[in-house]
Design a protein around this motif. Sequence first.
Motif, mmCIF file in Angstrom:
data_model
loop_
_atom_site.group_PDB
_atom_site.id
_atom_site.type_symbol
_atom_site.label_atom_id
_atom_site.label_comp_id
_atom_site.label_asym_id
_atom_site.label_seq_id
_atom_site.Cartn_x
_atom_site.Cartn_y
_atom_site.Cartn_z
ATOM 1 N N VAL A 514 0.839 -1.206 0.000
ATOM 2 C CA VAL A 514 0.000 0.000 0.000
ATOM 3 C C VAL A 514 0.871 1.252 0.000
ATOM 4 C CG1 VAL A 514 -1.755 1.275 1.294
ATOM 5 C CG2 VAL A 514 -1.855 -1.234 1.185
ATOM 6 N N GLN A 515 1.903 1.231 0.806
ATOM 7 C CA GLN A 515 2.787 2.401 0.856
ATOM 8 C C GLN A 515 3.513 2.602 -0.476
ATOM 9 O OE1 GLN A 515 5.022 1.104 4.310
ATOM 10 N NE2 GLN A 515 4.110 2.734 5.586
ATOM 11 N N LEU A 516 3.911 1.496 -1.104
ATOM 12 C CA LEU A 516 4.583 1.608 -2.399
ATOM 13 C C LEU A 516 3.649 2.149 -3.463
ATOM 14 C CD1 LEU A 516 6.693 -1.696 -2.491
ATOM 15 C CD2 LEU A 516 7.550 0.631 -2.223
ATOM 16 N N SER A 517 2.384 1.706 -3.442
ATOM 17 C CA SER A 517 1.425 2.217 -4.426
ATOM 18 C C SER A 517 1.124 3.688 -4.197
ATOM 19 C CB SER A 517 0.130 1.390 -4.381
ATOM 20 O OG SER A 517 -0.464 1.466 -3.098
ATOM 21 N N ILE A 522 10.193 6.288 -8.345
ATOM 22 C CA ILE A 522 11.380 5.455 -8.540
ATOM 23 C C ILE A 522 12.347 5.664 -7.379
ATOM 24 C CG2 ILE A 522 11.168 5.479 -11.053
ATOM 25 C CD1 ILE A 522 13.333 7.655 -11.102
ATOM 26 N N CYS A 523 13.326 4.781 -7.297
ATOM 27 C CA CYS A 523 14.400 4.920 -6.300
ATOM 28 C C CYS A 523 15.303 6.070 -6.702
ATOM 29 C CB CYS A 523 15.189 3.617 -6.181
ATOM 30 S SG CYS A 523 16.616 3.706 -5.082
ATOM 31 N N SER A 524 15.563 6.960 -5.779
ATOM 32 C CA SER A 524 16.364 8.148 -6.100
ATOM 33 C C SER A 524 17.840 7.833 -6.318
ATOM 34 C CB SER A 524 16.233 9.174 -4.968
ATOM 35 O OG SER A 524 14.893 9.545 -4.784
ATOM 36 N N ILE A 525 18.269 6.631 -5.956
ATOM 37 C CA ILE A 525 19.685 6.280 -6.110
ATOM 38 C C ILE A 525 19.934 5.609 -7.459
ATOM 39 C CG2 ILE A 525 21.584 4.909 -5.146
ATOM 40 C CD1 ILE A 525 20.323 5.230 -2.410
ATOM 41 N N ALA A 533 11.025 -1.827 -0.841
ATOM 42 C CA ALA A 533 11.793 -0.652 -0.427
ATOM 43 C C ALA A 533 11.926 -0.618 1.080
ATOM 44 C CB ALA A 533 11.109 0.623 -0.928
ATOM 45 N N LYS A 534 12.909 0.209 1.530
ATOM 46 C CA LYS A 534 13.099 0.501 2.940
ATOM 47 C C LYS A 534 12.704 1.963 3.182
ATOM 48 C CE LYS A 534 14.964 -3.276 4.762
ATOM 49 N NZ LYS A 534 14.454 -3.956 5.977
ATOM 50 N N ILE A 535 12.093 2.214 4.338
ATOM 51 C CA ILE A 535 11.662 3.566 4.678
ATOM 52 C C ILE A 535 12.609 4.118 5.743
ATOM 53 C CG2 ILE A 535 9.767 5.003 5.505
ATOM 54 C CD1 ILE A 535 7.852 2.784 4.700
ATOM 55 N N THR A 536 13.234 5.242 5.460
ATOM 56 C CA THR A 536 14.163 5.850 6.406
ATOM 57 C C THR A 536 13.396 6.619 7.476
ATOM 58 O OG1 THR A 536 14.361 7.873 5.097
ATOM 59 C CG2 THR A 536 15.869 6.063 4.579
ATOM 60 N N ASN A 537 14.136 7.093 8.484
ATOM 61 C CA ASN A 537 13.513 7.864 9.564
ATOM 62 C C ASN A 537 12.970 9.202 9.077
ATOM 63 O OD1 ASN A 537 14.214 5.838 11.377
ATOM 64 N ND2 ASN A 537 16.208 6.782 11.817
ATOM 65 N N CYS A 538 13.511 9.680 7.957
ATOM 66 C CA CYS A 538 13.033 10.934 7.374
ATOM 67 C C CYS A 538 11.945 10.691 6.329
ATOM 68 C CB CYS A 538 14.185 11.722 6.782
ATOM 69 S SG CYS A 538 15.252 10.763 5.687
#
Length: 567
Positions: A514-517, A522-525, A533-538
């Motif tokens: 759900v979060q990905l949708s 795209i991945c910024s890297i 994907a992994k979700i950072t603290n920011c």
Amino acid sequence: MSTIMSLCVFLRTPPLFIIDKIFNISFGFQDIDGVIITLYNTFGNSIHNKFENGDPVQYIVPILLLFYLFIKIIATCLVFCLLLCIFVLPARHLYKVYLHVAPICVVILSCWVNMQTLNVISKQYVNFNMDIMNKVITWDVDVVYISFIIPTLMALITATHSNTLTMLLLSLLPLFIVPKTCWLNILTIMKLIYYGYKHIRATINIYDFVVMEWSRLNMPSVLRLFWAIRLLDLFILSLLNKEIKHETLFGSMKYLLIKGSDTSTAVLGMTSFVSYFCHFIIAFFRWVLTENVEQMNIRQRSAILFFVLALQTGLTALEPDERFVQLCINISITCDFLMFYIHGSMIDPLLSSLSVNRNKSINRHLRGLLVSGFLIMFSINVLRYLWYYNFLNNWKLEISCINLQFIVRMLVTLGVYSLYMIDGYHKTIWEKLDDYEFYIKSSGDVANFCLSTSIFLNGIYNLAFESASIASLPLMCLHAYYAIWRSIRDGWRVLIRRRLAIRRVESLADATNVQLSEFDDICSICRHNMDSAKITNCNHYFHSICLRKWLNLKDNCPLCHDVLYQA
């Protein structure tokens, strides 16, 4: 301008030949045994007849020997310093020196010609007719010109054909005419010495002074010309003396290389040739790979390497056969240095760029792979030659380890290249790519570490139990620091940082479908779509593998630069 530079190079070569002769006689110490025998045979018996007890012989012979050696060493050192001063003169003063030296050479040549003329006449004609001189000689010539044939005339008139002392004394007249001009220019000479002293004092440091003078004197060209003329002279003399008349091509080359490296000056000339060839080898590979890499002064570094190896192994003091073997070793190590440079500065960046950027130019891929294959086969053939012919003895293990290190590095480069080429055909991100790349590079680093340790232990063994020079100890210490200690330190740091990056990424939350949708980006890297994907603290989304690579370099978020993880 090029003609003037070529003339300056040519004029600076003759002093090097005399300096080379001085090095060849070791500044007068080479024939000390012969001097002792000669002096004792000459003076010992006559003095012993005058002194029945023989004690004065024990004192006079050493005194004469010491006096002779002292005079010879002082004279040799003075001539050496004079030649160095002439060698470093500016071009405008160098021309004047040769104009003054030329008449002195003519005087010496005149004396020699007169002596040879009288020897030929005395051998060919027993009853020589003196009246023929009145028909040949015209007496209305300038006194300077006639002075050069005075020795022959006087010897013929006085019928002292074989008196060498007469030849030398009568040559003093033309020799006296020459120094008069030098005396008139004494002020110019003193000013030149004073300006040279001020020039040295004004230089920032000794390194800048040496570099500036090396460039001004065009030393590489001078040394190359000196060594080429020296080798040509050796070749002609060996043909005249029939030393290499029945030798094969290999035997002739071996003879010239041995004779062309018997003094320090000759080794410098050979070093200049080696650096010259290294430059063109690198230029050829650069042209083949069509890669504009950063220009490294390959001439300077290869010359320093070859000359340091010659000094370390005492090349000039070795016996002829040992010197040839040591030359082969030094040339082999220099070739290995070139191969490492080609790999690190050309092949590795080229193949990495082609594979990562997914370049589709078959021509560029093919050139890089062909050069890689050629260098690997060259190293394999060197190893086969070393072990099949049992060549180089004590150096066999060291040369073998160096070539194996090169092969390992080439295989690592080709392995990483293959991984990225395979990754180019994946439509989705290959999460195991970073792990496989790490395994290949780590295996190569471990193999290179083991080979470097083997080289160091072999050097310790040769230093302790073989006839290795103590001059190799500083190089062994440098090898131990850069090839062993730094590889351990850097490898440990990479391993620790990689493990920390894995732990930090695993501690972050995984993004749900759900979060990905909702994110739908795209991945910024890596700029690829995200199935996971992994979700950072920011609250930023990245691929797990991409974030792990990023954390191997930095601890900040790629987008907002906040700290991703704090211990």
